[in-house]
Design a protein around this motif. Structure first.
Motif, PDB file in Angstrom:
ATOM      1  N   CYS A  35     -11.871   8.129   6.117  1.00  0.00           N
ATOM      2  CA  CYS A  35     -12.673   7.591   7.219  1.00  0.00           C
ATOM      3  C   CYS A  35     -13.946   6.659   6.823  1.00  0.00           C
ATOM      4  O   CYS A  35     -14.534   5.992   7.738  1.00  0.00           O
ATOM      5  CB  CYS A  35     -13.212   8.746   8.252  1.00  0.00           C
ATOM      6  N   THR A  36     -14.518   7.008   5.712  1.00  0.00           N
ATOM      7  CA  THR A  36     -15.538   6.312   5.421  1.00  0.00           C
ATOM      8  C   THR A  36     -15.380   4.777   4.975  1.00  0.00           C
ATOM      9  O   THR A  36     -14.492   4.418   4.416  1.00  0.00           O
ATOM     10  CB  THR A  36     -16.619   7.312   4.144  1.00  0.00           C
ATOM     11  N   PRO A  37     -16.502   3.983   4.818  1.00  0.00           N
ATOM     12  CA  PRO A  37     -16.128   2.621   4.179  1.00  0.00           C
ATOM     13  C   PRO A  37     -15.865   2.820   2.860  1.00  0.00           C
ATOM     14  O   PRO A  37     -14.859   2.129   2.189  1.00  0.00           O
ATOM     15  CB  PRO A  37     -17.693   2.245   4.352  1.00  0.00           C
ATOM     16  N   GLY A  38     -16.275   3.712   2.083  1.00  0.00           N
ATOM     17  CA  GLY A  38     -15.964   3.940   0.627  1.00  0.00           C
ATOM     18  C   GLY A  38     -14.411   4.393   0.397  1.00  0.00           C
ATOM     19  O   GLY A  38     -13.994   3.669  -0.306  1.00  0.00           O
ATOM     20  N   ALA A  39     -13.963   5.213   1.310  1.00  0.00           N
ATOM     21  CA  ALA A  39     -12.657   5.615   1.532  1.00  0.00           C
ATOM     22  C   ALA A  39     -11.867   4.646   1.624  1.00  0.00           C
ATOM     23  O   ALA A  39     -10.544   4.618   1.149  1.00  0.00           O
ATOM     24  CB  ALA A  39     -12.507   6.900   2.282  1.00  0.00           C
ATOM     25  N   LEU A  40     -12.132   3.820   2.686  1.00  0.00           N
ATOM     26  CA  LEU A  40     -11.316   2.625   2.853  1.00  0.00           C
ATOM     27  C   LEU A  40     -11.177   1.685   1.962  1.00  0.00           C
ATOM     28  O   LEU A  40     -10.074   1.050   1.683  1.00  0.00           O
ATOM     29  CB  LEU A  40     -11.890   1.993   4.360  1.00  0.00           C
ATOM     30  N   GLU A  41     -12.284   1.352   1.447  1.00  0.00           N
ATOM     31  CA  GLU A  41     -12.182   0.343   0.171  1.00  0.00           C
ATOM     32  C   GLU A  41     -11.287   1.069  -0.894  1.00  0.00           C
ATOM     33  O   GLU A  41     -10.298   0.131  -1.451  1.00  0.00           O
ATOM     34  CB  GLU A  41     -13.644   0.324  -0.350  1.00  0.00           C
ATOM     35  N   SER A  42     -11.457   2.238  -1.132  1.00  0.00           N
ATOM     36  CA  SER A  42     -10.581   2.893  -2.225  1.00  0.00           C
ATOM     37  C   SER A  42      -8.875   2.930  -1.791  1.00  0.00           C
ATOM     38  O   SER A  42      -8.350   2.535  -2.535  1.00  0.00           O
ATOM     39  CB  SER A  42     -10.891   4.356  -2.396  1.00  0.00           C
ATOM     40  N   HIS A  43      -9.037   3.141  -0.503  1.00  0.00           N
ATOM     41  CA  HIS A  43      -7.454   2.730  -0.019  1.00  0.00           C
ATOM     42  C   HIS A  43      -6.955   1.341  -0.180  1.00  0.00           C
ATOM     43  O   HIS A  43      -5.940   1.167  -0.655  1.00  0.00           O
ATOM     44  CB  HIS A  43      -7.508   3.313   1.365  1.00  0.00           C
ATOM     45  N   PHE A  44      -7.714   0.442   0.246  1.00  0.00           N
ATOM     46  CA  PHE A  44      -7.266  -0.801   0.336  1.00  0.00           C
ATOM     47  C   PHE A  44      -6.983  -1.348  -1.463  1.00  0.00           C
ATOM     48  O   PHE A  44      -6.196  -2.088  -1.596  1.00  0.00           O
ATOM     49  CB  PHE A  44      -8.120  -1.752   0.770  1.00  0.00           C
ATOM     50  N   ARG A  45      -8.028  -1.012  -2.101  1.00  0.00           N
ATOM     51  CA  ARG A  45      -7.623  -1.239  -3.620  1.00  0.00           C
ATOM     52  C   ARG A  45      -6.640  -0.723  -4.243  1.00  0.00           C
ATOM     53  O   ARG A  45      -5.755  -1.260  -4.952  1.00  0.00           O
ATOM     54  CB  ARG A  45      -8.866  -0.737  -4.445  1.00  0.00           C
ATOM     55  N   ALA A  46      -6.208   0.469  -3.800  1.00  0.00           N
ATOM     56  CA  ALA A  46      -4.930   1.242  -4.311  1.00  0.00           C
ATOM     57  C   ALA A  46      -3.779   0.373  -3.667  1.00  0.00           C
ATOM     58  O   ALA A  46      -2.603   0.409  -4.467  1.00  0.00           O
ATOM     59  CB  ALA A  46      -5.071   2.741  -3.783  1.00  0.00           C
ATOM     60  N   LEU A  47      -3.820  -0.054  -2.524  1.00  0.00           N
ATOM     61  CA  LEU A  47      -2.804  -0.945  -1.999  1.00  0.00           C
ATOM     62  C   LEU A  47      -2.615  -2.233  -2.652  1.00  0.00           C
ATOM     63  O   LEU A  47      -1.504  -3.099  -2.338  1.00  0.00           O
ATOM     64  CB  LEU A  47      -2.938  -1.300  -0.710  1.00  0.00           C
ATOM     65  N   GLY A  48      -3.742  -2.755  -3.375  1.00  0.00           N
ATOM     66  CA  GLY A  48      -3.579  -3.807  -4.083  1.00  0.00           C
ATOM     67  C   GLY A  48      -4.734  -5.048  -3.810  1.00  0.00           C
ATOM     68  O   GLY A  48      -4.685  -6.032  -4.389  1.00  0.00           O
ATOM     69  N   ALA A  49      -5.517  -4.522  -2.848  1.00  0.00           N
ATOM     70  CA  ALA A  49      -6.449  -5.835  -2.125  1.00  0.00           C
ATOM     71  C   ALA A  49      -7.718  -5.577  -2.918  1.00  0.00           C
ATOM     72  O   ALA A  49      -8.205  -4.500  -3.381  1.00  0.00           O
ATOM     73  CB  ALA A  49      -6.579  -5.500  -0.648  1.00  0.00           C
ATOM     74  N   ASP A  50      -8.708  -6.525  -3.225  1.00  0.00           N
ATOM     75  CA  ASP A  50      -9.612  -6.442  -3.712  1.00  0.00           C
ATOM     76  C   ASP A  50     -10.834  -6.689  -2.317  1.00  0.00           C
ATOM     77  O   ASP A  50     -11.094  -7.757  -2.058  1.00  0.00           O
ATOM     78  CB  ASP A  50     -10.034  -7.656  -4.792  1.00  0.00           C
ATOM     79  N   LEU A  51     -11.722  -5.943  -2.120  1.00  0.00           N
ATOM     80  CA  LEU A  51     -12.591  -6.206  -0.936  1.00  0.00           C
ATOM     81  C   LEU A  51     -13.477  -5.011  -1.150  1.00  0.00           C
ATOM     82  O   LEU A  51     -13.626  -3.887  -1.679  1.00  0.00           O
ATOM     83  CB  LEU A  51     -12.017  -5.976   0.546  1.00  0.00           C
TER      84      LEU A  51
END
Length: 188
Positions: A89-105
């Motif tokens: 739910c946090t911005p940091g957790a969302l960033e980690s999730h997207f990085r694990a999916l392959g996105a850089d943001l």
């Protein structure tokens, strides 16, 4: 340690061949011997560190993602684990999730605008393009919080990709800052 040594250690059971307990334990051991390979396959299906590529691709498909050709197995394992874990739910957790999916943001909350700005190089891995990335981000945000991106400067290609005509853009009555920050609405 098998069933017989465990039961013998208690000293409570008659484990002589032909005894009812002996026959029952023999039946259990035979069943466990048949069940063990099935349990191992089941465990491999549910735990991405042990799953094979086909199983990981099926998991991604169940979650609505197509695995791009040439994606490394280690990256696929990481993405599958993130899908199984969920985004947080946090911005940091969302960033980690997207990085694990392959996105850089990286995500930045824009106070007073009820919006989260995504910056970086954008899509990659399981996420095919920046528009899909922005849609996924918007779906994960709370109601009333918008998603915008700053993955690059405004270009003709980006305007063309929105599918909007100049008249439709005028009709939306957007400020230039909204358009430049990635607030291009989808054509309806």
């Amino acid at each position: 340690m098998g069933l017989f040594p465990r039961m013998a250690a208690t000293g409570l059971y008659d484990l002589r061949p032909g005894a009812s307990v002996f026959r029952e334990l023999s039946a259990y051991e035979a069943a466990f011997a048949l069940l063990s390979p099935a349990l191992e396959r089941c465990e491999a299906s549910f735990f991405s560190p042990r799953a094979d590529r086909a199983q990981l691709e099926r998991l991604c498909a169940l979650c609505g993602f197509r695995v791009p050709a040439g994606m490394e197995l280690s990256a696929l394992r990481e993405a599958s684990a993130a899908l199984a874990r969920g985004p947080g739910c946090t911005p940091g957790a969302l960033e980690s999730h997207f990085r694990a999916l392959g996105a850089d943001l990286s995500l930045r909350e824009q106070d007073g605008q009820n919006r989260v700005l995504a910056e970086g190089s954008g899509a990659g891995g399981l996420i095919p393009d920046n528009a899909a990335l922005l849609r996924l981000l918007a779906a994960l945000l709370p109601v009333g919080v918008g998603a915008a991106d700053n993955f690059g400067s405004l270009s003709w290609e980006r305007l063309d990709a929105s599918g909007l005509t100049a008249a439709q853009l005028d009709e939306k009555d957007l400020a230039w800052a909204e358009i430049d920050a990635g607030q291009l609405p989808e054509a309806r």
